[in-house]
Structures are given as structure tokens and as C-alpha cells.
Design a protein around this motif. Sequence first.
Motif, short mmCIF file in Angstrom:
data_model
loop_
_atom_site.label_atom_id
_atom_site.label_comp_id
_atom_site.label_asym_id
_atom_site.label_seq_id
_atom_site.Cartn_x
_atom_site.Cartn_y
_atom_site.Cartn_z
N ARG A 172 12.46 59.47 29.03
CA ARG A 172 13.02 57.44 28.91
C ARG A 172 14.47 56.74 29.03
O ARG A 172 15.18 57.74 29.39
N ILE A 173 14.19 55.29 29.18
CA ILE A 173 15.43 55.12 29.87
C ILE A 173 16.18 55.24 28.47
O ILE A 173 15.86 53.72 27.36
N ALA A 174 17.23 55.39 28.89
CA ALA A 174 18.07 54.82 27.33
C ALA A 174 18.76 53.64 27.33
O ALA A 174 19.50 52.96 26.61
N ALA A 175 19.63 53.60 28.79
CA ALA A 175 20.74 52.40 29.01
C ALA A 175 20.45 51.75 30.60
O ALA A 175 20.32 53.08 31.43
N VAL A 176 19.80 50.25 30.25
CA VAL A 176 20.11 49.73 31.68
C VAL A 176 21.82 48.68 32.00
O VAL A 176 21.28 47.64 30.64
N VAL A 177 22.45 48.72 32.90
CA VAL A 177 23.48 47.83 32.82
C VAL A 177 23.09 47.08 34.42
O VAL A 177 23.13 47.43 35.47
N VAL A 178 23.86 45.73 34.43
CA VAL A 178 23.46 45.34 35.73
C VAL A 178 24.63 44.05 35.42
O VAL A 178 24.63 43.50 34.68
N SER A 179 25.64 44.52 36.92
CA SER A 179 26.81 43.75 36.48
C SER A 179 26.14 41.76 38.00
O SER A 179 26.67 42.92 39.08
N CYS A 180 26.21 41.19 37.98
CA CYS A 180 25.52 40.57 39.08
C CYS A 180 26.63 39.31 39.53
O CYS A 180 27.10 38.33 38.22
N GLN A 181 26.72 38.89 40.28
CA GLN A 181 27.87 38.01 40.24
C GLN A 181 27.29 36.42 40.32
O GLN A 181 26.00 36.07 41.12
N HIS A 182 27.88 35.81 40.27
CA HIS A 182 26.93 33.82 40.44
C HIS A 182 27.14 32.99 40.51
O HIS A 182 28.61 32.59 40.19
N GLU A 183 26.81 31.79 40.77
CA GLU A 183 28.04 30.78 40.69
C GLU A 183 28.22 30.02 39.10
O GLU A 183 27.62 29.88 38.13
N GLU A 184 29.11 29.25 39.08
CA GLU A 184 29.95 28.69 37.88
C GLU A 184 28.84 27.98 36.89
O GLU A 184 28.91 27.74 36.21
N GLU A 185 27.94 27.08 37.85
CA GLU A 185 26.71 26.32 36.77
C GLU A 185 25.71 27.00 36.37
O GLU A 185 25.10 26.27 35.53
N LEU A 186 25.70 28.40 36.28
CA LEU A 186 23.81 28.99 35.92
C LEU A 186 24.56 29.43 34.91
O LEU A 186 25.75 30.36 34.40
N PRO A 187 23.81 29.16 33.58
CA PRO A 187 24.20 29.39 32.47
C PRO A 187 23.94 31.05 32.04
O PRO A 187 23.05 31.23 32.89
N LEU A 188 24.84 31.52 31.12
CA LEU A 188 24.75 32.96 31.15
C LEU A 188 23.26 33.47 31.02
O LEU A 188 22.63 34.30 31.26
N PRO A 189 22.33 32.79 29.87
CA PRO A 189 21.45 33.46 29.03
C PRO A 189 20.51 32.72 30.20
O PRO A 189 19.31 33.33 30.13
N GLU A 190 20.37 31.92 30.79
CA GLU A 190 19.41 32.00 31.70
C GLU A 190 19.39 33.15 33.11
O GLU A 190 18.29 33.75 33.23
N LEU A 191 20.12 33.50 33.20
CA LEU A 191 20.55 34.42 33.90
C LEU A 191 20.40 35.85 33.74
O LEU A 191 19.52 36.47 34.20
N ARG A 192 20.49 36.32 32.36
CA ARG A 192 20.03 36.99 31.58
C ARG A 192 18.92 37.90 31.63
O ARG A 192 18.26 38.73 31.55
N ARG A 193 17.99 35.97 31.14
CA ARG A 193 16.57 36.12 30.70
C ARG A 193 15.32 36.63 32.43
O ARG A 193 14.82 37.37 32.34
N ASP A 194 16.41 36.07 33.81
CA ASP A 194 15.57 36.33 34.73
C ASP A 194 16.08 37.41 34.96
O ASP A 194 15.46 37.91 36.15
N ILE A 195 17.27 37.97 35.46
CA ILE A 195 17.75 39.35 36.19
C ILE A 195 16.80 40.44 35.00
O ILE A 195 16.06 41.16 35.31
#
Length: 383
Positions: A172-195
Motif C-alpha cells: 500500500r501507499i503509506a504517504a505521498v508528499v508533493v511541494s510545488c511552486q505557485h503563483e501568489e494568487e492561487l488559493p492553497l485549498p484549490e491547489l491541493r484539490r487540483d494536485i
Amino acid sequence: MKDNCILTAESVTEGHPDKLCDTIADAVVDACFTQDAAARVACEVMATAGKIIAAGEITAAKIPDIPAIICRTVREAGYGGSDYEVEVITHEQSPDIAEAVCGGTETGAGDQGILYGFACDETKELLPLPVVLAHRLTRLLTDTRRQGIIPGLRPDGKAQVSVEYRFGVPYRIAAVVVSCQHEEELPLPELRRDILRHVIRPAMQELPLDEHTEVLVNPSGRFVQGGFEADTGLTGRKLMVDTYGGLVPHGGGALSGKDGTKVDRSGAYMARYIAKNIVAAGLAKRCTISLAYAIGKAQPVAVTVDTEHTGIYSDDVLEQAVCTVFNLTPDGMIGTLGLDQPMFQKFCNYGHFTHADAPWERTDMTEVLECACRAKDMGVSHR
């Protein structure tokens, strides 16, 4: 490998500052080989806060336009390519090293080194699953940015995957970590949902996330400033990303920025080539090859094979077969894998061993290896 454990591997995007330095260095190697197949190159790159420095030893028929290469490579990675102060500090290879490498009848190793190659039957790539998944995540991260699927993504990014094994098999997959650079106006909840939707779930199709998988997207929060403005980049600082995610030994030498006489590069590629052909031939389920060289000497000072007791022949028989089948001198490795051709930038990102069209990823020596093993085994049996 333990029967029950969690194994983790990471990857970075081509816009990550360290990896971008690797890419620049390999673009310089390619440019040198375009003009001179006998070029000797050892190129290091450091970049930070608007300044990029390329330094090293280059002996070639024509020195390429390195500042132009730097600006083009940075631009292709997704950043502005001309807003940097560029400094180039190069000189020819040391005459002592040049004589040691080229003074004999055979090309000697450009330095001492211990190189490791690995393959296993866990995935179609014959790599450990955490390594494959980590690189798949960063590829998808870049693809979604380039295609505009997730508006507001920027080039810098990284990923990490932890896979739980039971009885030596991915469970099974125990954990996934993704860190991505983004534009300042991109809301974090929206980014997390799309990723999660466009990157993480598509990457995990073979082993989907479950209700207990820990998923972390930009766990530190904002990631607006990235690349060379946020962090200093340096060639050779992503060795485990380049190879096997830290899951097998690494000799310590970097791959990028070097011509094929440097066994850090050619030996690592050849060791992977050998290990992959052994596993592809069904001669072992897991295989680690190690090659050791002395500067100026053509033949390796040590060749070892470790199949972790998964081989159908003994490791001694496999070692004998490997030494019979493969030319392990620098000239032999360069010739076998075409390492005097301009191709290295193409294979620099997302792991050097995940590109199916790389010469060292071929599995064209399986039958020869099988025949050699049978012959060596018969010889051992009749002693």
C-alpha cells in the motif's frame, strides 16, 4: 530487503534549482560533443540570487557559447532566461590527468570511483516502485504546468512517496508528499484539490491511495518564491534522485556535467545496463552490480554481483559471465552505450534510469548473458 517495511524515494522537477544546475551542466556536455566526440568535460554549475556560475575543465576542439546555453536552458525550464548575471570560469583538463587517461594504448579512467547499478523485477521499469512513483509525480507536476491543466503552477517542485511492503512485495501507499511552486494568487485549498486530482491519483493507479494514506500537498504552506531566487542550486546534489532513491548503495560521484571517461557517469550507466539485463533475462529477481576503478587504469579493479540470493546461478558465476560479456573499460563503456554523443540533457531529469530510450536501458544482452552463465556454470561444475 526486510519482509515488512516502508521504503521511501523522492524526485524533483526540472525547475528545482539543483536539478536545473545539472541540466545546464549536461547541456554544456552535449554542446561540446556536438563539435567534438573526443571532448573532455567536467562542468559544475552553481546558481543563486540572480547569478549563475559555470566552472570546470573543458578540453574540446571548440568551446561552446556557455552563457547562451545557460540562458536557453533556464528559459526552457520555465523561468526567464536572460535576467541573470552569468559567469563562466573554465580551463583545460590537467595535463597530468590527461596523460593518465589518454597516454596509454587504452583510455584510462578519469578518476577513481565505486559505481553501483541496480535492477529488480518489481516494476516494468525494473526499478523499485517508490522510485518509479516519485518520478511519475514530478513528471505529472511538470506536465500539468506546461499544459495549463493547473493554472498558476510554477517550475520548482518536488515529490516523495513512501510504500509499505509486506513479505517483500509492495502492499500500500503509506504517504505521498508533493511541494510545488505557485503563483501568489492561487488559493492553497484549490491547489491541493487540483494536485490530488490531476497529479497524485493518476500517478498511483497501480497501487491506489487508501483511507489511511497520508497525503501532504505543500505542507509548509505558501511556496511562491522558488528556483534560484529561493534556494542555491548546485550540480550533483540530487544523486539519489538521479539513481535509486537511496534504496541501494551509491558510490558518491555525480553523473551530470561529465564526459564518458569519468566513470562516475559511464560506470554508473554500465552497471545499471548489466543489472537490468540480468533481471530482464530472468537470471535474478534483484541484482546489484558494483564496479571500482583506479585513475588512469582501463580495467576495473573490482567487479561484484549481488543478487540477494534470488539468482538462478551463483553470484560467482554471474560475475564471471559479466566480465566475459561486457567490455568494462572506459572505451568499452563509451562504445557500447554511445556516450560520446550529445544526448545527456535529454536524460538528466526524472531519474537517469526511467527513460526507456536511454542506451543503458536496453535489454539486448539477455540471451548472451544466459549463454555465458550456462558455460561458466558448466565450467565450475566440472572442476
